[in-house]
Design a protein around this motif. Structure first.
Motif, PDB file in Angstrom:
ATOM      1  N   ARG A   1       0.840  -1.201   0.000  1.00 12.15           N
ATOM      2  CA  ARG A   1       0.000   0.000   0.000  1.00 12.15           C
ATOM      3  C   ARG A   1       0.876   1.252   0.000  1.00 12.15           C
ATOM      4  O   ARG A   1       0.615   2.215  -0.735  1.00 12.15           O
TER       5      ARG A   1
ATOM      6  N   ASN B   1       2.310   1.994  -3.437  1.00  4.71           N
ATOM      7  CA  ASN B   1       1.371   2.644  -4.345  1.00  4.71           C
ATOM      8  C   ASN B   1       1.171   4.113  -3.987  1.00  4.71           C
ATOM      9  O   ASN B   1       1.016   4.967  -4.874  1.00  4.71           O
ATOM     10  N   GLU B   2       1.175   4.417  -2.702  1.00  5.16           N
ATOM     11  CA  GLU B   2       1.076   5.814  -2.293  1.00  5.16           C
ATOM     12  C   GLU B   2       2.310   6.603  -2.732  1.00  5.16           C
ATOM     13  O   GLU B   2       2.201   7.757  -3.165  1.00  5.16           O
TER      14      GLU B   2
ATOM     15  N   HIS C   1       0.948   0.539 -10.650  1.00 11.01           N
ATOM     16  CA  HIS C   1       0.217  -0.067  -9.540  1.00 11.01           C
ATOM     17  C   HIS C   1       0.919  -1.354  -9.154  1.00 11.01           C
ATOM     18  O   HIS C   1       1.086  -2.262  -9.972  1.00 11.01           O
TER      19      HIS C   1
ATOM     20  N   LEU D   1      -6.044  -5.147  -0.514  1.00  7.04           N
ATOM     21  CA  LEU D   1      -6.122  -3.740  -0.900  1.00  7.04           C
ATOM     22  C   LEU D   1      -7.472  -3.381  -1.486  1.00  7.04           C
ATOM     23  O   LEU D   1      -7.644  -2.288  -2.031  1.00  7.04           O
TER      24      LEU D   1
ATOM     25  N   ARG E   1      -9.342   0.050  -1.195  1.00  6.79           N
ATOM     26  CA  ARG E   1      -8.828   1.295  -1.755  1.00  6.79           C
ATOM     27  C   ARG E   1      -9.384   1.583  -3.135  1.00  6.79           C
ATOM     28  O   ARG E   1      -9.134   2.644  -3.688  1.00  6.79           O
TER      29      ARG E   1
ATOM     30  N   ARG F   1      -6.174   7.348  -8.067  1.00  9.26           N
ATOM     31  CA  ARG F   1      -5.808   5.986  -7.695  1.00  9.26           C
ATOM     32  C   ARG F   1      -6.744   5.047  -8.435  1.00  9.26           C
ATOM     33  O   ARG F   1      -7.953   5.204  -8.368  1.00  9.26           O
TER      34      ARG F   1
ATOM     35  N   ARG G   1      -7.399   0.836  -9.747  1.00 13.73           N
ATOM     36  CA  ARG G   1      -7.028  -0.577  -9.620  1.00 13.73           C
ATOM     37  C   ARG G   1      -7.687  -1.326 -10.758  1.00 13.73           C
ATOM     38  O   ARG G   1      -8.848  -1.079 -11.070  1.00 13.73           O
TER      39      ARG G   1
END
Length: 404
Positions: free
Chosen positions: A188, A191-192, A203, A371, A374, A396, A398
């Protein structure tokens, strides 16, 4: 000015040799491509939906599926990579690229994102214990040789990661830097960090780069990540380390041994600064390398290469030579600064909802690594679009892919 011509990264040339580009764009000649052997590989994953503003990060000329180079410069060398980019580490100028914002699978060059994220968080002198979870890696994948229950300095684990691409080292570092959530928290955080750097097409699903559903990056994003790594003096020292001794574990009756840096650029390219190699059956060969010459520091990134007629690092070296041959100031775009895109989004007034164009919703489906919370589902698509129109949602996304 620059010239932009599409690559052969999946598009079919017309009878004239041109390649269809994005809707509304004129077709042009493909990137210089070296002949490569036909290999058997798993089905390629479906990339996330294209987002025009993400493809234009760094400048509108970079929003091409093909070759973009400064006007009037020598043609870059032919390589087998499906996409690549050369940039200046110091000025941030992008000297040229082929499909710089095309989605690709990272393999072990993803370990650079792990380094950019976790190097500032972890004390290299701390001694830690390797767990059974750290050793849970794909059989036959690259490992440095750490043992369950072994006690190692974090610096040793970093060197195992960067010299030998140890996947168990990646798991351990992600766990150690992930806080209470452990490895999932580490992913996580990766990715941030990618988002903070402006790497909007990246990603991570695994800390090591072993293939995972919905895991993507781009040649441009890798350059952003590499620039952050090479700004860290500790990373620079690790990247140029040629050998390191992994200590014995007497309590576990294991002997010590020596590892070597597998990045041949370090040994064979004058002025090399280091980098990272990568390979999976799905990603093929990926590479990031940097070097300095004549007071300039350049980085090259490439995805989807085959090792014949030249290995990944050799293709990178050829592109570095080309980059160093260009006059200073010759550029087609730039690497954005960390936090720049977030600051720009915060400073941009919200657009009227009636005239806004919502970004594509993320694909629905099962999400790995804990995840799921998110990422939006199809049921939230309308709410997501409204938030985006108001300028309140960070970029963001996914997406999922078929298992190979």
């Amino acid at each position: 000015m620059s010239s932009a011509v599409p690559s052969a990264s999946g598009a079919v040339p017309s009878a004239s040799g041109a390649v269809p580009s994005a809707a509304g764009a004129a077709p042009a000649v493909p990137c210089p491509k070296a002949p490569a052997p036909v290999v058997s590989r798993p089905p390629r994953p479906s990339p996330p939906p294209g987002v025009p503003q993400d493809r234009a990060v760094g400048g509108p000329e970079l929003a091409t599926a093909g070759l973009v180079v400064p006007a009037g410069v020598a043609r870059p060398p032919a390589v087998t990579a499906t996409s690549w980019l050369v940039a200046d580490l110091d000025s941030g100028q992008v000297l040229g690229g082929c499909g710089p914002h095309e989605y690709g699978t990272p393999a072990s060059v993803q370990k650079l994102l792990l380094a950019a994220t976790m190097l500032p968080r972890l004390d290299p002198k701390q001694v830690v214990t390797v767990t059974a979870g750290d050793m849970d890696i794909e059989p036959g994948s690259s490992a440095v040789g750490l043992v369950r229950g072994g006690r190692y300095r974090i610096e040793t684990i970093w060197l195992g990661l960067l010299l030998q691409s140890g996947n168990e080292a990646a798991n351990a570092l992600a766990r150690l830097g992930g806080g209470p959530a452990g490895m999932a928290g580490g992913v996580r955080a990766m990715n941030e960090e990618a988002h903070r750097l402006g790497a909007l097409q990246t990603h991570a699903v695994t800390p090591s780069g072993l293939d995972g559903r919905g895991q993507f990056t781009s040649a441009y994003d890798l350059a952003l990540i590499a620039r952050a790594c090479f700004a860290d003096p500790t990373f620079r020292r690790y990247a140029l380390t040629e050998t390191h001794r992994i200590p014995a574990q007497p309590a576990l009756r294991t002997k010590g041994f020596e590892i070597q840096n597998e990045n041949q650029l370090v040994y064979r390219y004058p002025g090399a600064l280091g980098g990272k190699t990568g390979f999976t059956d799905l990603a093929r060969h990926t590479y990031v390398g940097a070097a300095q010459r004549g007071g300039r520091r350049l980085v090259v990134t490439l995805l989807g290469a085959e090792p014949r007629p030249a290995r990944g690092w050799e293709q990178g070296a050829a592109l570095l030579d080309w980059g160093f041959s260009l006059p200073r100031g010759a550029a087609v775009g730039r690497l954005v600064e960390p936090g720049e895109l977030n600051a720009s989004a915060a400073a941009t007034p919200p657009a009227p909802a009636a005239t806004s164009t919502p970004r594509p919703a993320a694909a629905s489906g099962p999400i790995e690594d804990g995840l799921a919370g998110r990422w939006p589902t199809a049921a939230l698509a309308a709410a997501v679009a409204a938030l985006l129109a108001a300028g309140l949602l960070l970029r963001r996304r996914r997406t999922t892919r078929r298992r190979s």
